[in-house]
Scaffold this active site. Structure first.
Site, PDB file in Angstrom:
ATOM      1  N   ARG A  28       0.816  -1.219   0.000  1.00 21.28           N
ATOM      2  CA  ARG A  28       0.000   0.000   0.000  1.00 21.28           C
ATOM      3  C   ARG A  28       0.849   1.268   0.000  1.00 21.28           C
ATOM      4  O   ARG A  28       0.528   2.237   0.700  1.00 21.28           O
ATOM      5  CB  ARG A  28      -0.959   0.028   1.203  1.00 21.28           C
ATOM      6  CG  ARG A  28      -2.071  -0.993   1.143  1.00 21.28           C
ATOM      7  CD  ARG A  28      -3.188  -0.515   0.221  1.00 21.28           C
ATOM      8  NE  ARG A  28      -4.188  -1.570   0.066  1.00 21.28           N
ATOM      9  CZ  ARG A  28      -5.345  -1.600   0.711  1.00 21.28           C
ATOM     10  NH1 ARG A  28      -5.669  -0.635   1.534  1.00 21.28           N
ATOM     11  NH2 ARG A  28      -6.188  -2.587   0.511  1.00 21.28           N
ATOM     12  N   ARG A  32      -3.936   6.807   0.644  1.00 22.94           N
ATOM     13  CA  ARG A  32      -4.474   8.008   1.291  1.00 22.94           C
ATOM     14  C   ARG A  32      -3.508   8.784   2.165  1.00 22.94           C
ATOM     15  O   ARG A  32      -3.757   9.937   2.485  1.00 22.94           O
ATOM     16  CB  ARG A  32      -5.678   7.616   2.160  1.00 22.94           C
ATOM     17  CG  ARG A  32      -6.894   7.349   1.345  1.00 22.94           C
ATOM     18  CD  ARG A  32      -8.143   7.318   2.204  1.00 22.94           C
ATOM     19  NE  ARG A  32      -9.290   7.182   1.327  1.00 22.94           N
ATOM     20  CZ  ARG A  32      -9.883   8.209   0.728  1.00 22.94           C
ATOM     21  NH1 ARG A  32      -9.490   9.433   0.958  1.00 22.94           N
ATOM     22  NH2 ARG A  32     -10.890   8.003  -0.093  1.00 22.94           N
ATOM     23  N   ARG A  41      -7.319  10.931  -6.550  1.00 19.93           N
ATOM     24  CA  ARG A  41      -8.494  10.138  -6.185  1.00 19.93           C
ATOM     25  C   ARG A  41      -9.761  10.977  -6.365  1.00 19.93           C
ATOM     26  O   ARG A  41     -10.758  10.508  -6.899  1.00 19.93           O
ATOM     27  CB  ARG A  41      -8.324   9.665  -4.741  1.00 19.93           C
ATOM     28  CG  ARG A  41      -9.543   9.064  -4.082  1.00 19.93           C
ATOM     29  CD  ARG A  41      -9.639   7.588  -4.388  1.00 19.93           C
ATOM     30  NE  ARG A  41     -10.445   6.888  -3.419  1.00 19.93           N
ATOM     31  CZ  ARG A  41     -11.768   6.761  -3.478  1.00 19.93           C
ATOM     32  NH1 ARG A  41     -12.433   7.316  -4.454  1.00 19.93           N
ATOM     33  NH2 ARG A  41     -12.414   6.070  -2.560  1.00 19.93           N
ATOM     34  N   ASP A  78      -6.840  -3.156  -7.524  1.00 17.58           N
ATOM     35  CA  ASP A  78      -7.328  -3.735  -6.279  1.00 17.58           C
ATOM     36  C   ASP A  78      -7.611  -5.216  -6.519  1.00 17.58           C
ATOM     37  O   ASP A  78      -7.869  -5.629  -7.654  1.00 17.58           O
ATOM     38  CB  ASP A  78      -8.600  -3.015  -5.802  1.00 17.58           C
ATOM     39  CG  ASP A  78      -8.926  -3.387  -4.365  1.00 17.58           C
ATOM     40  OD1 ASP A  78      -8.170  -2.978  -3.467  1.00 17.58           O
ATOM     41  OD2 ASP A  78      -9.904  -4.121  -4.136  1.00 17.58           O
ATOM     42  N   TYR A 154     -14.621 -11.920   0.230  1.00 17.59           N
ATOM     43  CA  TYR A 154     -15.344 -10.683  -0.125  1.00 17.59           C
ATOM     44  C   TYR A 154     -16.581 -10.992  -0.969  1.00 17.59           C
ATOM     45  O   TYR A 154     -17.630 -10.358  -0.815  1.00 17.59           O
ATOM     46  CB  TYR A 154     -14.417  -9.710  -0.864  1.00 17.59           C
ATOM     47  CG  TYR A 154     -13.366  -9.115   0.043  1.00 17.59           C
ATOM     48  CD1 TYR A 154     -13.657  -8.006   0.829  1.00 17.59           C
ATOM     49  CD2 TYR A 154     -12.103  -9.682   0.147  1.00 17.59           C
ATOM     50  CE1 TYR A 154     -12.708  -7.464   1.682  1.00 17.59           C
ATOM     51  CE2 TYR A 154     -11.143  -9.156   0.999  1.00 17.59           C
ATOM     52  CZ  TYR A 154     -11.458  -8.047   1.769  1.00 17.59           C
ATOM     53  OH  TYR A 154     -10.519  -7.528   2.619  1.00 17.59           O
TER      54      TYR A 154
HETATM   55  O1  1CP Z   1       0.292   0.590  -3.310  1.00 18.86           O
HETATM   56  C1  1CP Z   1      -0.487  -0.354  -3.330  1.00 18.86           C
HETATM   57  O2  1CP Z   1      -0.278  -1.422  -2.721  1.00 18.86           O
HETATM   58  C2  1CP Z   1      -1.750  -0.113  -4.107  1.00 18.86           C
HETATM   59  C3  1CP Z   1      -2.424  -1.217  -4.781  1.00 18.86           C
HETATM   60  C4  1CP Z   1      -3.405  -2.005  -3.909  1.00 18.86           C
HETATM   61  C5  1CP Z   1      -3.263  -3.344  -3.530  1.00 18.86           C
HETATM   62  C6  1CP Z   1      -2.063  -4.240  -3.747  1.00 18.86           C
HETATM   63  C7  1CP Z   1      -4.682  -1.572  -3.427  1.00 18.86           C
HETATM   64  C8  1CP Z   1      -5.246  -0.215  -3.584  1.00 18.86           C
HETATM   65  N1  1CP Z   1      -5.299  -2.632  -2.843  1.00 18.86           N
HETATM   66  C9  1CP Z   1      -4.474  -3.715  -2.877  1.00 18.86           C
HETATM   67  C10 1CP Z   1      -4.760  -5.065  -2.399  1.00 18.86           C
HETATM   68  C11 1CP Z   1      -5.928  -5.320  -1.533  1.00 18.86           C
HETATM   69  N2  1CP Z   1      -7.201  -4.797  -1.604  1.00 18.86           N
HETATM   70  C12 1CP Z   1      -5.929  -6.294  -0.515  1.00 18.86           C
HETATM   71  C13 1CP Z   1      -4.766  -7.203  -0.188  1.00 18.86           C
HETATM   72  C14 1CP Z   1      -3.721  -6.522   0.606  1.00 18.86           C
HETATM   73  C15 1CP Z   1      -4.129  -6.107   2.007  1.00 18.86           C
HETATM   74  O3  1CP Z   1      -4.463  -6.989   2.807  1.00 18.86           O
HETATM   75  O4  1CP Z   1      -4.112  -4.907   2.258  1.00 18.86           O
HETATM   76  C16 1CP Z   1      -7.208  -6.307   0.078  1.00 18.86           C
HETATM   77  C17 1CP Z   1      -7.695  -7.165   1.224  1.00 18.86           C
HETATM   78  C18 1CP Z   1      -8.006  -5.358  -0.623  1.00 18.86           C
HETATM   79  C19 1CP Z   1      -9.454  -5.088  -0.392  1.00 18.86           C
HETATM   80  C20 1CP Z   1      -9.697  -3.647  -0.135  1.00 18.86           C
HETATM   81  N3  1CP Z   1      -9.632  -2.691  -1.110  1.00 18.86           N
HETATM   82  C21 1CP Z   1      -9.941  -3.003   1.089  1.00 18.86           C
HETATM   83  C22 1CP Z   1      -9.970  -3.679   2.464  1.00 18.86           C
HETATM   84  C23 1CP Z   1     -11.341  -3.921   2.984  1.00 18.86           C
HETATM   85  C24 1CP Z   1     -11.258  -4.721   4.288  1.00 18.86           C
HETATM   86  O5  1CP Z   1     -11.695  -5.861   4.290  1.00 18.86           O
HETATM   87  O6  1CP Z   1     -10.765  -4.190   5.279  1.00 18.86           O
HETATM   88  C25 1CP Z   1     -10.096  -1.633   0.831  1.00 18.86           C
HETATM   89  C26 1CP Z   1     -10.442  -0.546   1.802  1.00 18.86           C
HETATM   90  C27 1CP Z   1      -9.868  -1.457  -0.572  1.00 18.86           C
HETATM   91  C28 1CP Z   1      -9.804  -0.178  -1.339  1.00 18.86           C
HETATM   92  C29 1CP Z   1      -8.416   0.215  -1.698  1.00 18.86           C
HETATM   93  N4  1CP Z   1      -7.560  -0.509  -2.515  1.00 18.86           N
HETATM   94  C30 1CP Z   1      -6.375   0.184  -2.708  1.00 18.86           C
HETATM   95  C31 1CP Z   1      -6.493   1.410  -1.976  1.00 18.86           C
HETATM   96  C32 1CP Z   1      -5.433   2.493  -1.940  1.00 18.86           C
HETATM   97  C33 1CP Z   1      -7.765   1.423  -1.352  1.00 18.86           C
HETATM   98  C34 1CP Z   1      -8.345   2.544  -0.527  1.00 18.86           C
HETATM   99  C35 1CP Z   1      -9.181   3.355  -1.464  1.00 18.86           C
HETATM  100  C36 1CP Z   1      -9.272   4.784  -1.095  1.00 18.86           C
HETATM  101  O7  1CP Z   1      -9.849   5.033  -0.048  1.00 18.86           O
HETATM  102  O8  1CP Z   1      -8.798   5.642  -1.866  1.00 18.86           O
END
Ligand code: 1CP
Length: 350
Positions: A28, A32, A41, A78, A154
């Site tokens: 990540r 944010r 964003r 994602d 999910y």
């Molecule tokens: O720099 C990076 O790593 C960006 C790319 C990236 C990756 C590899 C994002 C962007 N998401 C992910 C993987 C991801 N997404 C995982 C596996 C890694 C981990 O455990 O963190 C998971 C479980 C998700 C699912 C997901 N997407 C969640 C979690 C929900 C939960 O169950 O708690 C959320 C909030 C997202 C949205 C998301 N994806 C990525 C970002 C930067 C965001 C936040 C979006 C935003 O608010 O702008």
């Protein structure tokens, strides 16, 4: 400095070769905590618009590299683009995380549309091609997907959940349909990752964020086995491309995971002792990790001494420095700068 792709420090370490210092990137690393991410964003509108607009996705992938000069960039997308591509639309609600219309029956699994996964995800491949053009030549490009078990949680729960109860009951209780859902995810993920590599990804990471929720028998069947099938199929098409696995929370099962899936690298979460990983995992593959992301919020000497401890314990290699999970939004960017400087200081020529 590094003219050809095989010389990138990150790829060398992933291949188990000696490097001048540990390469690093952070899960990540885009997100944010960076003001410039929040600006893009907002401009993009929805979160999926950000993922599916190559111009924006390229920009947010590059933002942390410009600031901190990590050794690898991770594609901005994602894990839930795969259900989206299977015709289970995903909405990202402010403050709530992802929301999906749940898939909970064998019939609902049959209704998934497996025919256009790669077509639906075409913008992601465009992003990767653009990144290969724009990244500095010593920075490696990581593609990724969610592992089937984690993506299934999910899809079944309809979003994030504290205990994955419905998914576990379906997977462990033997009602029909769950094995078909996993098969669909294995096939879709193989097609998606192969296309990512065709578009320029130099390695791919499989995120199994919720594998630690499974009991032993379920872990073998729903985490190790689908991952092994994906690694086999990806390597059949791309034998030179390394694969990294992240079975978060796997505990002692990390060893079986590495041995049985055939991954080239394993990302360890922060609960794993670095000394244990040095003794039990580094002889098998490259270890990536594992600073607790809260240290990046704390900063200062507490963060730096913990990072130093990890760097020295895993320092005989092969090691890629990373966090044990993703950067949290509360992280002050200057703490990320201080940590990155510590790692850069491991070699004279940075
Ligand atoms: O720099 C990076 O790593 C960006 C790319 C990236 C990756 C590899 C994002 C962007 N998401 C992910 C993987 C991801 N997404 C995982 C596996 C890694 C981990 O455990 O963190 C998971 C479980 C998700 C699912 C997901 N997407 C969640 C979690 C929900 C939960 O169950 O708690 C959320 C909030 C997202 C949205 C998301 N994806 C990525 C970002 C930067 C965001 C936040 C979006 C935003 O608010 O702008």
């Amino acid at each position: 400095m590094q003219a050809n792709g095989t010389e990138k420090r990150f790829l060398k370490a992933l291949a188990g070769r000696k490097v001048d210092r540990a390469p690093f990137w952070y899960m990540r690393q885009a997100g944010r905590y960076l003001a410039e991410y929040r600006a893009v964003r907002e401009q993009a509108g929805g979160f999926l618009d950000l993922c599916y607009t190559p111009e924006f996705a390229i920009e947010v992938t590059l933002q942390p590299i410009r600031r901190y000069r990590m050794d690898a960039a991770i594609l901005f997308a994602d894990i839930l683009v795969v259900p989206d591509a299977l015709g289970q639309p995903v909405a990202y609600k402010e403050g709530e995380g992802p929301v999906l219309e749940p898939v909970r029956t064998a019939d609902a699994v049959k209704d998934l549309n497996t025919s256009n996964v790669v077509g639906h995800l075409a913008p992601v491949f465009e992003t990767l091609r653009g990144l290969r053009r724009e990244l500095p030549e010593d920075v490696a490009l990581i593609g990724f997907a969610g592992a089937p078990w984690t993506v299934a949680t999910y899809m079944v729960e309809g979003g994030g959940s504290p205990d994955h109860a419905l998914t576990k009951r379906w997977a462990l209780g033997g009602e029909p349909g769950f094995d078909t859902l996993i098969d669909v995810l294995v096939d879709s993920t193989v097609a998606y990752l192969k296309a990512q590599i065709d578009a320029g990804a130099e390695t791919v990471q499989l995120f199994d964020t919720w594998s630690g929720a499974l009991p032993e028998s379920g872990f073998d069947r729903w985490c190790i086995e689908p991952t092994r099938r994906i690694v086999d199929a990806v390597k059949q098409a791309h034998p030179e491309t390394p694969v990294i696995g992240f079975p978060r929370g796997a505990g002692a099962k990390y060893v079986d995971y590495v041995k049985q899936t055939g991954v080239d690298g394993v990302s360890i979460d922060s609960s794993v002792s670095p000394a244990w990983a040095a003794a039990n995992l580094q002889p098998l593959c490259t270890v990536q990790g594992n600073l607790d992301p809260q240290f990046l919020v704390i900063g200062g000497d507490a963060m730096l001494s913990e990072a130093q401890r990890i760097l020295s314990t895993l320092g005989n290699g092969p090691h890629i420095f990373n966090l044990g999970h993703g950067i949290v939004p509360q992280t002050p960017p200057e703490h990320v700068a201080a940590l990155s400087e510590l790692i850069h200081a491991g070699t004279a020529d940075d």
